[in-house]
Design a protein around this motif. Structure first.
Motif, PDB file in Angstrom:
ATOM      1  N   CYS A 184      34.450  40.039  43.631  1.00  0.00           N
ATOM      2  CA  CYS A 184      35.703  39.382  43.251  1.00  0.00           C
ATOM      3  C   CYS A 184      35.584  38.761  41.864  1.00  0.00           C
ATOM      4  CB  CYS A 184      36.068  38.306  44.274  1.00  0.00           C
ATOM      5  SG  CYS A 184      36.568  38.964  45.895  1.00  0.00           S
ATOM      6  N   ILE A 217      40.436  44.099  49.277  1.00  0.00           N
ATOM      7  CA  ILE A 217      40.077  43.272  48.121  1.00  0.00           C
ATOM      8  C   ILE A 217      40.789  43.856  46.905  1.00  0.00           C
ATOM      9  CG2 ILE A 217      38.198  42.266  46.764  1.00  0.00           C
ATOM     10  CD1 ILE A 217      38.183  41.434  49.666  1.00  0.00           C
ATOM     11  N   ARG A 227      31.899  38.131  47.284  1.00  0.00           N
ATOM     12  CA  ARG A 227      32.303  37.092  46.334  1.00  0.00           C
ATOM     13  C   ARG A 227      31.940  37.507  44.911  1.00  0.00           C
ATOM     14  NH1 ARG A 227      29.970  33.164  48.505  1.00  0.00           N
ATOM     15  NH2 ARG A 227      31.735  32.259  49.627  1.00  0.00           N
ATOM     16  N   GLN A 241      37.210  49.596  41.970  1.00  0.00           N
ATOM     17  CA  GLN A 241      38.346  48.749  42.332  1.00  0.00           C
ATOM     18  C   GLN A 241      39.181  49.401  43.432  1.00  0.00           C
ATOM     19  OE1 GLN A 241      40.355  48.158  38.601  1.00  0.00           O
ATOM     20  NE2 GLN A 241      38.838  46.702  37.829  1.00  0.00           N
ATOM     21  N   HIS A 292      35.607  41.577  39.280  1.00  0.00           N
ATOM     22  CA  HIS A 292      36.578  42.624  39.572  1.00  0.00           C
ATOM     23  C   HIS A 292      37.127  43.283  38.313  1.00  0.00           C
ATOM     24  CE1 HIS A 292      40.205  44.565  41.247  1.00  0.00           C
ATOM     25  NE2 HIS A 292      39.546  44.565  42.388  1.00  0.00           N
ATOM     26  N   ALA A 345      41.101  39.110  44.665  1.00  0.00           N
ATOM     27  CA  ALA A 345      39.906  38.807  43.878  1.00  0.00           C
ATOM     28  C   ALA A 345      40.113  37.565  43.014  1.00  0.00           C
ATOM     29  CB  ALA A 345      39.536  40.000  43.000  1.00  0.00           C
ATOM     30  N   ARG A 346      41.324  37.427  42.418  1.00  0.00           N
ATOM     31  CA  ARG A 346      41.588  36.241  41.587  1.00  0.00           C
ATOM     32  C   ARG A 346      41.604  34.971  42.415  1.00  0.00           C
ATOM     33  NH1 ARG A 346      45.039  39.831  38.860  1.00  0.00           N
ATOM     34  NH2 ARG A 346      46.802  39.230  40.175  1.00  0.00           N
ATOM     35  N   VAL A 351      40.014  34.383  45.269  1.00  0.00           N
ATOM     36  CA  VAL A 351      38.647  34.050  45.670  1.00  0.00           C
ATOM     37  C   VAL A 351      37.876  33.462  44.491  1.00  0.00           C
ATOM     38  CG1 VAL A 351      36.445  35.025  46.439  1.00  0.00           C
ATOM     39  CG2 VAL A 351      38.576  35.776  47.509  1.00  0.00           C
ATOM     40  N   THR A 352      38.055  34.037  43.315  1.00  0.00           N
ATOM     41  CA  THR A 352      37.316  33.571  42.138  1.00  0.00           C
ATOM     42  C   THR A 352      37.758  32.175  41.732  1.00  0.00           C
ATOM     43  OG1 THR A 352      37.098  35.854  41.371  1.00  0.00           O
ATOM     44  CG2 THR A 352      36.715  34.125  39.758  1.00  0.00           C
ATOM     45  N   VAL A 369      37.681  37.466  54.127  1.00  0.00           N
ATOM     46  CA  VAL A 369      37.735  37.213  52.690  1.00  0.00           C
ATOM     47  C   VAL A 369      36.901  35.975  52.394  1.00  0.00           C
ATOM     48  CG1 VAL A 369      39.228  36.621  50.748  1.00  0.00           C
ATOM     49  CG2 VAL A 369      40.003  38.254  52.479  1.00  0.00           C
TER      50      VAL A 369
END
Length: 650
Positions: free
Chosen positions: A348, A367, A345, A359, A351, A372-373, A375-376, A328
């Motif tokens: 994410c 993912i 990235r 998705q 997303h 995703a949230r 990572v963002t 990740v």
């Protein structure tokens, strides 16, 4: 009729770019358009008074006609220039077949020029002086079997002349994979080739006896098609499916680069062509392509609705995940990162605007929305300046709207193309809601559900009304809108009311002319098509019993919107299909009828129509009332609660 069509093209150009400059030779116009305008200038005094009046509306007055210069150099001089480049190219390459439609030679568009000469030569029953001039340069510049075969042959001939091997028995080891495959197909289809093709192949050592060695090899397919080209196409399809099955069995997908070669077969190039055919079939019929169904059994996402590059990168990430090597992405701390990590990235960060199927695919490799949230948020940095929005804000402050043409530049920034991209992103659901809100604040109708050309003309007319400088064309446009009032979107009606327009109380007058024209033959074909299909929502390219019905209906819609369509034709077309000329984008009407046909017959909807139906429910509040009524007939109703957004061609 031809004169009127040419005039409409000239009028559209004048509306977008201003009156044509006759004294300067009509710069900025397309070649045919500019030549037509110059021709009208040379015969201005012989034109009908109504034709002169129409030309004056776009700036071609009697005075301007007297000063007109030709649009381009004489045609014969242009041909001599092309011939000189063709002669030089053939001297360098040995033939003209190597030049495809995109070829530029010494800065000259030789490929398009040759394509035009071939087309004209085929339209002529006898050899022309120009075709004979090209025959002198290359006898096979315009072969009866098409230039693609000749291009491949030219490559093989150069290989043979350079001493490369053409050993038939060993499968042409001296040739590349593509050329070896092509040679094998010619041998397999040798008996069905044109005699001249056989003679050309014999010149490089591929005689009937040599070709028989390929046909006699174990596993070589037997060719029983009507001609060599059909045989080659059939063999290509057969080998392509075999290669696709082999690759999918080994890798589990078909997401290969366009240049990929699998076991000697150009699988990537073959799949590119299959995706093109699949999209074309869906556009023209609304149904699933038979070969597409076979490929979907190998890989459900062999031809995804999103960019194919996304699918290839996803398969790279999936391969790492299957091996337990997918990590990740963490915050980017600088330095180089591999392409898969950068791509993950980005997915994410985007997303929320990905399609549901994308998705789901990402969730399969870990993912999900929560990941995703995280990572963002971990990689969030101060938001960069939105350059396009800044220029849009500047333009709106100066002009009061954002109804700009695609080619519009504001302070040297391509604002028109930027706004077009935002409209496409809205249509695809790939745009930040905050940006939609910002653009709506600048111009609530920056992305209207009616044609953008209407919006531009409205703003021009509004500005002219405010300044008291309405032109004849603008007055006629406003008058036409008042007569078409009931078919307009309620918001369009409100905008027109704001400049003092109101519904017409008198019936639309029938256009009159001092000339008599023969009745057109479009109505019988429209009647026949509507009887067979129940509507007139046809594509531009549609032919019905040999008649160009699509082009004819486009002309009738243009006339109707300009108030120039005869009452009889208008009445008949409306009886055949009440929505033959809808006030919303015509592409919507075609999608509606594709959906309606499948819905009525109980057939499954392809993914494209499923996405279209979902879009109508989420953007219901932007639709015309009559669009809503049509959708209710096929069980499409608003989503509750509805998401706020702006419609683009729905």
């Amino acid at each position: 009729m031809q004169w009127q069509r040419s005039y409409y093209r000239a009028r559209d150009h004048a509306a977008a770019a201003g009156p044509p400059d006759a004294a300067a030779g009509f710069p900025g116009t397309q070649i045919l358009n500019g030549e037509w305008l110059y021709l009208q200038c040379t015969r201005y005094s012989t034109l009908h008074p109504e034709q002169q009046r129409l030309l004056a509306d776009i700036g071609i007055t009697a005075e301007a006609a007297r000063t007109a210069l030709p649009r381009r150099i004489p045609i014969q001089a242009g041909f001599e220039t092309g011939l000189a480049h063709a002669r030089s190219y053939a001297a360098e390459h040995g033939c003209l077949a190597a030049a495809d439609k995109e070829t530029l030679y010494q800065g000259y568009p030789l490929g398009p020029w040759l394509a035009r000469q071939r087309r004209r030569a085929r339209q002529s029953a006898e050899p022309t002086e120009r075709s004979r001039a090209l025959d002198v340069i290359d006898p096979w510049w315009n072969p009866p079997w098409g230039p693609a075969w000749q291009r491949s042959y030219a490559q093989v001939r150069r290989l043979a002349e350079s001493g490369g091997g053409l050993d038939v028995r060993d499968g042409f080891p001296g040739a590349g994979a593509d050329l070896a495959l092509w040679l094998s197909r010619q041998c397999a289809a040798y008996r069905r080739l044109d005699p001249d093709q056989q003679r050309l192949l014999a010149d490089i050592g591929i005689t009937a006896e040599e070709a028989a060695k390929v046909q006699g090899r174990a596993g070589a397919p037997e060719v029983e098609t009507e001609n060599g080209q059909a045989a080659a196409a059939g063999l290509w399809a057969l080998d392509g499916m075999t290669s696709a099955r082999s690759f999918a069995a080994a890798h589990g997908h078909l997401a290969v680069p366009s240049e990929y070669v699998h076991d000697g077969f150009a699988l990537g190039r073959w799949l590119v062509e299959q995706r093109r055919q699949d999209r074309l079939h869906a556009q023209t019929t609304g149904g699933a392509w038979p070969r597409g169904r076979l490929l979907a059994e190998l890989d459900p996402w062999w031809n995804p609705p999103w960019p194919y590059s996304w699918q290839r990168r996803y398969q790279q990430a999936r391969k790492r995940w299957q091996r337990g090597r997918l990590k990740v992405p963490g915050p980017h701390r600088g330095g180089d990162e591999d392409e898969v990590t950068v791509w993950l990235r980005r997915q994410c960060a985007r997303h929320d605007v990905l399609q549901p199927e994308q998705q789901d695919l990402l969730a399969d490799i870990g993912i999900n929305p929560a990941v995703a949230r995280i990572v963002t948020e971990a990689g969030r940095s101060p938001a960069p300046v939105d350059t396009g929005l800044a220029y849009a804000r500047s333009y709106a402050a100066e002009h009061g709207h954002l109804a700009v043409a695609e080619q519009t530049r504001h302070n040297d920034y391509p604002l028109g193309s930027w706004l077009l991209r935002q409209r496409h992103r809205v249509a695809d659901g790939h745009i930040d809601p905050a940006r939609i809100a910002a653009l709506n604040a600048l111009d609530p109708h920056w992305n209207p559900p009616w044609p953008l050309a209407w919006q531009r003309t409205y703003h021009q007319s509004r500005a002219a009304t405010t300044s008291g400088n309405l032109t004849t064309t603008q007055r006629r446009w406003i008058t036409t809108q008042t007569r078409l009032w009931d078919s307009l979107h309620p918001t369009q009606q409100e905008l027109l009311a704001g400049i003092g327009a109101a519904p017409a109380t008198e019936p639309m007058p029938t256009p009159t002319t001092t000339r008599s024209y023969p009745p057109g033959d479009g109505l019988p074909h429209a009647r026949s098509y509507a009887t067979a299909h129940g509507h007139l929502a046809v594509f531009k390219q549609t032919h019905h019993h040999g008649f160009a019905l699509g082009h004819w209906l486009i002309q009738q819609r243009r006339k109707a919107r300009a108030g120039l369509l005869s009452a009889r034709t208008l009445q008949e077309l409306t009886l055949l299909d009440p929505w033959w000329n809808p006030p919303w984008p015509f592409a919507w009407q075609r999608k509606y009828h594709q959906h309606r046909t499948l819905h009525t017959t109980g057939q499954p909807l392809p993914p494209e129509l499923q996405r279209w139906a979902r879009k109508q429910t989420t953007l219901w509040h932007q639709l015309h009332p009559h669009q809503k009524a049509l959708l209710c007939t096929i069980d499409i109703r608003p989503e509750v609660p509805s998401r706020q957004g702006t419609l683009s061609g729905a």
